[in-house]
Design a protein around this motif. Structure first.
Motif, short mmCIF file in Angstrom:
data_model
loop_
_atom_site.label_atom_id
_atom_site.label_comp_id
_atom_site.label_asym_id
_atom_site.label_seq_id
_atom_site.Cartn_x
_atom_site.Cartn_y
_atom_site.Cartn_z
N ALA A 198 38.19 37.83 35.67
CA ALA A 198 36.64 38.16 35.00
C ALA A 198 35.65 37.33 36.19
O ALA A 198 34.62 38.01 36.51
CB ALA A 198 36.47 37.19 33.99
N VAL A 199 36.07 36.38 36.84
CA VAL A 199 35.24 35.87 38.04
C VAL A 199 35.12 36.83 39.28
O VAL A 199 34.14 37.10 39.60
CB VAL A 199 35.78 34.44 38.54
N ALA A 200 36.46 37.24 39.45
CA ALA A 200 36.25 38.13 40.60
C ALA A 200 35.69 39.48 40.20
O ALA A 200 34.96 39.92 41.21
CB ALA A 200 37.85 38.78 41.02
N ALA A 201 35.61 39.92 39.10
CA ALA A 201 34.70 41.09 38.77
C ALA A 201 33.21 41.13 38.99
O ALA A 201 32.67 42.11 39.19
CB ALA A 201 35.05 41.51 37.41
N ALA A 223 45.90 36.37 43.47
CA ALA A 223 46.12 37.46 43.16
C ALA A 223 44.88 38.44 42.77
O ALA A 223 45.03 39.78 42.89
CB ALA A 223 46.98 37.65 42.12
N THR A 224 43.80 37.89 42.53
CA THR A 224 42.63 38.51 42.15
C THR A 224 41.69 38.51 43.47
O THR A 224 40.14 39.06 43.30
CB THR A 224 41.98 37.96 41.02
N GLY A 225 42.01 38.07 44.45
CA GLY A 225 41.25 37.95 45.79
C GLY A 225 40.22 37.00 45.92
O GLY A 225 39.32 37.11 46.49
N ILE A 226 40.55 35.93 44.94
CA ILE A 226 39.36 34.85 45.15
C ILE A 226 40.13 33.55 45.34
O ILE A 226 41.42 33.47 45.22
CB ILE A 226 38.48 34.60 43.77
#
Length: 585
Positions: free
Chosen positions: A342-345, A460-463
């Motif tokens: 959700a943060v990465a989005a 895994a989410t890029g952050i």
């Protein structure tokens, strides 16, 4: 996820190519480069006269924080490096103004100043024909190493070492009992035989390790007000250095004092909006949304509540477990990944959290140990370590009835589980019992559960997941604070609360810790019921022969104990089974 690999020994380029590495650079024993190539181009790292015992460094496929190979003077390195004191380190080392964070850390290594670096890092250095591994102070990033014949290899990906053709590995059976006792793997053990985790605050070579940082007990008898003021300044500094540049800040907010104080500090210090994120498991279940909502309103953040259903957990559990280098028996693992997504989005590059308050400042589980010590009648020096294991209340006491006879016989010569914690629970760097307990928590659960879980799931989410309460200077100060200010009567983390009392409502500062109430039992008898039965009693698990099916069947029927604690035990077994399958073990 991007990762790096490194190898020391004859023809190391071929070894890295076999692991799937690219951008490989190999150095001779004198530090001079032999070859630079992509995997599969035929380079061998061999000089005229035959194979040379040299070092090769390379990257695995992917994009992200792994960088290299790069050179500083005669040193070559690869790394995953985020520094929070880059300007200070640049002044200390004299590094060029355009040096990257990884290059800055290599400059610090060259000057023997790694301890001065503050950040999240793992670095592999080719130094005069030797491979040298460096892991940050607290373990915010992780790496592994193994020996196969004449080769010593390291990787930030456990899978890369599992797939190394030269390494004869398989399931490391003692890791099973460690996991069932702690719900994670403490120390250097991994689930792969012959593969070890490098310890934080250490420089590791093929021949041993040296410590560049370890917290020490140096009690400062200043007033509590002076300690609170000093701690407040350190907390503000730690939080400010972890805030992202030129973008809104994101904070995971549970409603407990730790995440709340990070939220309040971010809101005070950041020059962009602060976004906070909380979890809900449904309105009909006990939750802390009232507290997190109160903090969000008080700090004027843009607040998001993410609803997580049991079916979502069931659907995402297998893939989430596979992201980890070691299973973590924490039922918040899937919700943690969903929060990171959700943060990465939103396009954010980092998310702050409140992890670290309990292991550093005296959270739950210390009181039971102190009560044991007051009433102790067992002179055995390891009695304290055994009590510590039992305090986890996982499967430690169930091992005789859970493990098959064949498994127990195979484990007969294994080191006792108390070896993981006993060294921290004896007089040494820490003289007092409370500081010994905090040191244990920091070096076991902090480094091998909390931080590694956060790092793998956010990466895994890029952050990046950043934890101000695990800041090195904050930790050093915590061990200077007299124990009576950390555990003040029955008030846990008292000095931490006093340091931020003016920032938060008293309702938040003075509330007892309750923890996130996760409906594991509900999930296991709802959306995870069939999966649990099929996996834990299926042919693959039975063929592995680790656990007695009759015990598992009893737990699945919610029988066998006076208190309904089978849910937590079954969660450990289910997580372990999924992880073992993902690694082909």
């Amino acid at each position: 996820m991007p990762r790096w690999v490194a190898c020391q020994g004859p023809d190391p380029v071929a070894q890295l190519a076999a692991m799937g590495a690219h951008s490989i650079v190999s150095d001779a024993a004198d530090g001079s480069p032999i070859t630079s190539l992509a995997a599969g181009t035929g380079g061998s790292g061999v000089r005229a006269g035959g194979p040379v015992d040299n070092v090769a460094l390379g990257l695995l496929a992917g994009t992200g924080p792994a960088v290299g190979p790069f050179r500083v003077g005669s040193l070559t390195a690869v790394g995953e490096v985020t520094l929070f004191n880059a300007a200070e380190l640049r002044r200390l080392t004299g590094a060029p103004a355009d040096a990257t964070h990884a290059e800055l850390l290599l400059h610090a290594y060259a000057r023997g100043e790694v301890a001065a670096a503050d950040g999240m890092f793992v670095l592999a250095v080719s130094d005069g024909g030797s491979l040298v591994l460096v892991r940050d102070h607290v373990g915010a990033r992780t790496l592994f190493h193994a020996t196969a014949g004449a080769h010593w290899a390291a990787a930030t990906s456990l899978r890369a070492l599992r797939d190394w053709p030269a390494l004869d590995t398989g399931l490391h059976l003692p890791a099973v009992t460690s996991f069932l006792t702690f719900a994670y793997l403490p120390g250097t053990d991994t689930f792969l035989r012959g593969v070890h985790e490098a310890l934080p605050g250490r420089v590791t070579t093929r021949h041993g390790t040296r410590t560049f940082w370890e917290p020490r007990e140096e009690t400062d008898e200043r007033s509590p007000e002076a300690h609170a003021d000093a701690l407040r300044a350190l907390l503000e500094d730690a939080t400010a250095r972890r805030l992202p540049d030129a973008e809104p800040a994101a904070v995971l907010l549970s409603g407990g004092v730790d995440s709340s104080l990070v939220t309040a500090l971010a809101a005070k210090l950041h020059d962009h909006p602060v976004h906070t994120y909380s979890i809900s498991f449904g309105a009909d279940l006990p939750n802390e949304l009232g507290y997190s909502g109160l903090v969000a309103a008080h700090c004027r953040t843009e607040h998001t509540v993410l609803s997580v259903s049991g079916q979502t957990v069931a659907d995402r559990l297998e893939g989430t477990v596979a992201l980890l280098d070691s299973p973590v028996g924490d039922p918040l693992t899937v919700p943690n990944l969903l929060l990171a997504e959700a943060v990465a989005a939103t396009g954010a590059s980092a998310v702050l959290n409140g992890e670290g308050g309990d292991p550093v400042f005296g959270g739950p589980k210390n009181l039971p140990m102190l009560i044991f010590e007051l009433h102790r009648d067992d002179p055995d020096p390891d009695a304290r370590a055994r009590t510590y294991l039992e305090s986890y209340r996982k499967c430690h006491g169930d091992l005789p009835m859970l493990l098959t006879r064949a498994t127990q016989e195979a484990l007969a010569g294994a080191p006792p589980l108390t070896d993981h914690v006993a060294p921290y629970l004896r007089p040494g760097p820490m003289r007092g019992l409370l500081n010994q307990l905090l040191h244990t928590n920091l070096r076991t659960k902090g480094a091998h559960h909390i931080l590694t879980k956060v790092e793998r799931l956010t990466a895994a989410t890029g952050i990046e997941g950043r934890a101000p309460l695990f800041d090195r200077a904050v930790i050093d100060h915590a061990f200077r604070v007299p124990p009576r200010y950390k555990l003040n009567g029955t008030a846990e983390k008292w000095i931490l609360k006093e340091a931020v009392r003016d920032l938060l409502p008293a309702t938040i500062v003075d509330r007892p810790k309750s923890g996130m109430r996760v409906p594991v039992q509900q999930w296991l008898h709802g959306p995870l019921r069939d999966l649990g039965h099929d996996l834990l009693l299926g042919p693959t698990a039975r063929a592995r022969g680790l656990f007695r099916p009759d015990t598992i069947e009893t737990w699945l029927r919610r029988e066998g104990t006076l208190l309904p604690r089978q849910g937590g035990k079954l969660w450990l077994l289910l997580t372990l089974e999924l992880w073992l399958r993902s690694y082909g073990l």
